[in-house]
Scaffold this motif. Structure first.
Motif, PDB file in Angstrom:
ATOM      1  N   ASP A  65      15.303 -17.025 -16.205  1.00 17.83           N
ATOM      2  CA  ASP A  65      16.315 -17.890 -15.602  1.00 17.83           C
ATOM      3  C   ASP A  65      16.114 -18.000 -14.085  1.00 17.83           C
ATOM      4  O   ASP A  65      16.325 -17.040 -13.359  1.00 17.83           O
ATOM      5  N   GLU A  66      15.663 -19.171 -13.629  1.00 17.32           N
ATOM      6  CA  GLU A  66      15.477 -19.405 -12.191  1.00 17.32           C
ATOM      7  C   GLU A  66      16.834 -19.735 -11.572  1.00 17.32           C
ATOM      8  O   GLU A  66      17.549 -20.590 -12.080  1.00 17.32           O
ATOM      9  N   ARG A  67      17.174 -19.075 -10.470  1.00 17.80           N
ATOM     10  CA  ARG A  67      18.433 -19.390  -9.783  1.00 17.80           C
ATOM     11  C   ARG A  67      18.245 -19.200  -8.275  1.00 17.80           C
ATOM     12  O   ARG A  67      17.259 -18.584  -7.855  1.00 17.80           O
ATOM     13  N   PRO A  68      19.168 -19.743  -7.448  1.00 15.00           N
ATOM     14  CA  PRO A  68      19.010 -19.587  -5.994  1.00 15.00           C
ATOM     15  C   PRO A  68      18.909 -18.101  -5.613  1.00 15.00           C
ATOM     16  O   PRO A  68      19.640 -17.274  -6.140  1.00 15.00           O
ATOM     17  N   VAL A  69      17.997 -17.804  -4.711  1.00 16.55           N
ATOM     18  CA  VAL A  69      17.717 -16.390  -4.386  1.00 16.55           C
ATOM     19  C   VAL A  69      18.657 -15.896  -3.290  1.00 16.55           C
ATOM     20  O   VAL A  69      18.546 -16.289  -2.136  1.00 16.55           O
ATOM     21  N   ASN A  70      19.598 -15.040  -3.673  1.00 15.81           N
ATOM     22  CA  ASN A  70      20.484 -14.388  -2.704  1.00 15.81           C
ATOM     23  C   ASN A  70      20.169 -12.910  -2.564  1.00 15.81           C
ATOM     24  O   ASN A  70      20.154 -12.373  -1.469  1.00 15.81           O
ATOM     25  N   LYS A  71      19.922 -12.266  -3.719  1.00 21.31           N
ATOM     26  CA  LYS A  71      19.653 -10.818  -3.694  1.00 21.31           C
ATOM     27  C   LYS A  71      18.269 -10.542  -4.274  1.00 21.31           C
ATOM     28  O   LYS A  71      17.897 -11.096  -5.314  1.00 21.31           O
ATOM     29  N   VAL A  72      17.544  -9.676  -3.595  1.00 17.34           N
ATOM     30  CA  VAL A  72      16.137  -9.426  -3.953  1.00 17.34           C
ATOM     31  C   VAL A  72      15.928  -7.939  -4.235  1.00 17.34           C
ATOM     32  O   VAL A  72      16.450  -7.084  -3.522  1.00 17.34           O
ATOM     33  N   LEU A  73      15.136  -7.669  -5.273  1.00 15.20           N
ATOM     34  CA  LEU A  73      14.748  -6.287  -5.575  1.00 15.20           C
ATOM     35  C   LEU A  73      13.224  -6.174  -5.466  1.00 15.20           C
ATOM     36  O   LEU A  73      12.499  -7.004  -6.009  1.00 15.20           O
ATOM     37  N   ILE A  74      12.762  -5.170  -4.741  1.00 18.55           N
ATOM     38  CA  ILE A  74      11.320  -4.921  -4.608  1.00 18.55           C
ATOM     39  C   ILE A  74      10.999  -3.626  -5.357  1.00 18.55           C
ATOM     40  O   ILE A  74      11.588  -2.577  -5.064  1.00 18.55           O
ATOM     41  N   LEU A  75      10.079  -3.695  -6.321  1.00 14.19           N
ATOM     42  CA  LEU A  75       9.580  -2.479  -6.985  1.00 14.19           C
ATOM     43  C   LEU A  75       8.274  -2.091  -6.282  1.00 14.19           C
ATOM     44  O   LEU A  75       7.274  -2.793  -6.387  1.00 14.19           O
ATOM     45  N   LEU A  76       8.320  -0.997  -5.524  1.00 16.98           N
ATOM     46  CA  LEU A  76       7.168  -0.590  -4.712  1.00 16.98           C
ATOM     47  C   LEU A  76       6.521   0.646  -5.323  1.00 16.98           C
ATOM     48  O   LEU A  76       7.127   1.715  -5.379  1.00 16.98           O
ATOM     49  N   VAL A  77       5.272   0.501  -5.781  1.00 16.06           N
ATOM     50  CA  VAL A  77       4.563   1.617  -6.434  1.00 16.06           C
ATOM     51  C   VAL A  77       3.577   2.235  -5.444  1.00 16.06           C
ATOM     52  O   VAL A  77       2.586   1.613  -5.072  1.00 16.06           O
ATOM     53  N   THR A  78       3.886   3.464  -4.998  1.00 10.85           N
ATOM     54  CA  THR A  78       2.979   4.187  -4.093  1.00 10.85           C
ATOM     55  C   THR A  78       2.655   5.545  -4.722  1.00 10.85           C
ATOM     56  O   THR A  78       2.988   5.782  -5.882  1.00 10.85           O
ATOM     57  N   SER A  79       2.047   6.441  -3.944  1.00  9.79           N
ATOM     58  CA  SER A  79       1.714   7.760  -4.509  1.00  9.79           C
ATOM     59  C   SER A  79       2.731   8.810  -4.046  1.00  9.79           C
ATOM     60  O   SER A  79       3.549   8.546  -3.172  1.00  9.79           O
ATOM     61  N   ASP A  80       2.660   9.993  -4.635  1.00  7.34           N
ATOM     62  CA  ASP A  80       3.540  11.106  -4.240  1.00  7.34           C
ATOM     63  C   ASP A  80       2.948  11.914  -3.096  1.00  7.34           C
ATOM     64  O   ASP A  80       3.668  12.512  -2.320  1.00  7.34           O
ATOM     65  N   ARG A  81       1.617  11.928  -3.040  1.00  6.94           N
ATOM     66  CA  ARG A  81       0.951  12.783  -2.045  1.00  6.94           C
ATOM     67  C   ARG A  81       0.071  11.954  -1.107  1.00  6.94           C
ATOM     68  O   ARG A  81      -0.316  10.838  -1.434  1.00  6.94           O
ATOM     69  N   GLY A  82      -0.244  12.543   0.027  1.00  8.03           N
ATOM     70  CA  GLY A  82      -1.089  11.872   1.020  1.00  8.03           C
ATOM     71  C   GLY A  82      -2.562  12.189   0.806  1.00  8.03           C
ATOM     72  O   GLY A  82      -3.011  12.340  -0.327  1.00  8.03           O
ATOM     73  N   LEU A  83      -3.290  12.300   1.904  1.00 10.41           N
ATOM     74  CA  LEU A  83      -4.750  12.557   1.902  1.00 10.41           C
ATOM     75  C   LEU A  83      -5.517  11.485   1.115  1.00 10.41           C
ATOM     76  O   LEU A  83      -6.510  11.787   0.466  1.00 10.41           O
ATOM     77  N   CYS A  84      -5.024  10.243   1.148  1.00  8.36           N
ATOM     78  CA  CYS A  84      -5.765   9.181   0.431  1.00  8.36           C
ATOM     79  C   CYS A  84      -6.011   7.986   1.352  1.00  8.36           C
ATOM     80  O   CYS A  84      -5.888   6.829   0.937  1.00  8.36           O
ATOM     81  N   GLY A  85      -6.332   8.275   2.612  1.00 10.01           N
ATOM     82  CA  GLY A  85      -6.686   7.208   3.553  1.00 10.01           C
ATOM     83  C   GLY A  85      -5.490   6.288   3.824  1.00 10.01           C
ATOM     84  O   GLY A  85      -4.358   6.739   3.931  1.00 10.01           O
ATOM     85  N   GLY A  86      -5.774   4.995   3.904  1.00 13.43           N
ATOM     86  CA  GLY A  86      -4.718   4.035   4.224  1.00 13.43           C
ATOM     87  C   GLY A  86      -4.019   3.461   3.007  1.00 13.43           C
ATOM     88  O   GLY A  86      -3.334   2.439   3.091  1.00 13.43           O
ATOM     89  N   TYR A  87      -4.176   4.120   1.852  1.00  8.92           N
ATOM     90  CA  TYR A  87      -3.640   3.586   0.578  1.00  8.92           C
ATOM     91  C   TYR A  87      -2.137   3.290   0.657  1.00  8.92           C
ATOM     92  O   TYR A  87      -1.695   2.161   0.447  1.00  8.92           O
ATOM     93  N   ASN A  88      -1.337   4.309   0.988  1.00 15.77           N
ATOM     94  CA  ASN A  88       0.128   4.119   1.030  1.00 15.77           C
ATOM     95  C   ASN A  88       0.558   3.210   2.176  1.00 15.77           C
ATOM     96  O   ASN A  88       1.454   2.380   2.012  1.00 15.77           O
ATOM     97  N   ALA A  89      -0.110   3.372   3.322  1.00 10.96           N
ATOM     98  CA  ALA A  89       0.236   2.550   4.497  1.00 10.96           C
ATOM     99  C   ALA A  89       0.042   1.061   4.186  1.00 10.96           C
ATOM    100  O   ALA A  89       0.867   0.222   4.571  1.00 10.96           O
ATOM    101  N   ASN A  90      -1.029   0.736   3.475  1.00  7.66           N
ATOM    102  CA  ASN A  90      -1.301  -0.671   3.131  1.00  7.66           C
ATOM    103  C   ASN A  90      -0.259  -1.232   2.170  1.00  7.66           C
ATOM    104  O   ASN A  90       0.123  -2.399   2.274  1.00  7.66           O
ATOM    105  N   LEU A  91       0.190  -0.408   1.215  1.00  3.94           N
ATOM    106  CA  LEU A  91       1.213  -0.864   0.261  1.00  3.94           C
ATOM    107  C   LEU A  91       2.549  -1.108   0.967  1.00  3.94           C
ATOM    108  O   LEU A  91       3.219  -2.111   0.719  1.00  3.94           O
ATOM    109  N   VAL A  92       2.921  -0.192   1.848  1.00  5.16           N
ATOM    110  CA  VAL A  92       4.180  -0.338   2.602  1.00  5.16           C
ATOM    111  C   VAL A  92       4.104  -1.572   3.502  1.00  5.16           C
ATOM    112  O   VAL A  92       5.062  -2.343   3.614  1.00  5.16           O
TER     113      VAL A  92
END
Length: 268
Positions: A65-92
């Protein structure tokens, strides 16, 4: 002083090598999972988009159902841990860019919410003062279809109730150990446009048994659960690939540093 620095670099190098080996072992398993899942998920997505785009309006499809966009939800999938270069920074960065480019007006009114899957995304979006929920941040602790299904079911329910008018999915698509593609995709409402490379432009003539409405009501949530699960598996493999590559580079850098330190030590 040179001796102490050499010892320090050697112990760091041992850690980076160990982390690289662990990530390489985990990557193999994660890679197998996403490679087996991807063709199935793509075919389902193709079929779903075809049904939605060829619908003549005779069947009510709340999830499309397409409707005028007032409220938006973002599902952001990142990792739990660091030490993976710019992986999380790029997603954010991609999440912030998506909000700025498409939902700036809604963000000003405080109508953009982020559901973080993975700890790093939740922490980064909270620091950036976005409305963020951490209900599903621990999915990677016990990664299974059932745990991911809870998140997609909650998003679908919120969309149908009208809590959100659009749901965007931001994740990293696994290409190979050294390459990840950061993607922002529409999750809800179900997109009607089928990409030309994934499906033929011709109208698919499906035969529905028992009935169209019954089948669509049953199928849509299942296909969407599968789509989110595919994205989480992609992210899991991408994380291990990124960590393995980052640790490999760190080990090489440590080796270069040791060479330079040994030369200066011998000179001294």
């Amino acid at each position: 002083e040179a001796r102490n620095r050499i010892k320090s670099v050697q112990s760091t190098q041992q850690i980076t090598k160990a982390v690289k080996k662990v990530s390489a072992a985990k990557l193999r398993k994660a890679q197998d999972a996403i490679i087996q899942m991807r063709p199935y998920a793509q075919k389902l997505q193709e079929m779903l988009s075809n049904i939605v785009s060829n619908s003549d309006g005779s069947v009510s499809m709340k999830l499309a159902d397409e409707r005028p966009v007032n409220k938006v939800l973002i599902l952001l999938v990142t990792s739990d841990r660091g030490l993976c270069g710019g992986y999380n920074a790029n997603l954010v960065k991609l999440a912030k860019q998506t909000i700025t480019d498409h939902y700036a007006e809604q963000a000003r009114k405080g109508h953009v919410e982020v559901w973080g899957i993975g700890k790093k995304g939740v922490e980064a979006m909270l620091r950036a003062n976005y409305k963020t929920s951490d209900t599903y941040r621990d999915i990677f602790h016990r990664l299974s279809f059932e745990t991911v299904q809870q998140a997609s079911a909650a998003a679908m329910e919120a969309f149908v109730k009208g809590d959100y008018d659009v749901v965007e999915l931001i994740y990293s698509q696994f290409k190979n150990a050294a390459t990840q593609q950061f993607k922002a995709e529409r999750f809800l409402p179900i997109p009607k446009v089928v990409k030309a490379d994934t499906a033929s432009k011709t109208k698919a003539d499906f035969i529905f048994e028992p009935g169209k409405e019954e089948l669509i009501t049953e199928l849509m949530p299942k296909i969407l659960n599968t789509q989110l699960f595919k994205a989480v598996l992609d992210a899991n493999a991408s994380e291990h690939g990124a960590r393995m590559t980052a640790m490999d580079k760190a080990s090489d850098n440590a080796q270069e540093l040791l060479r330079a330190l040994r030369i200066s030590y011998n000179r001294a």
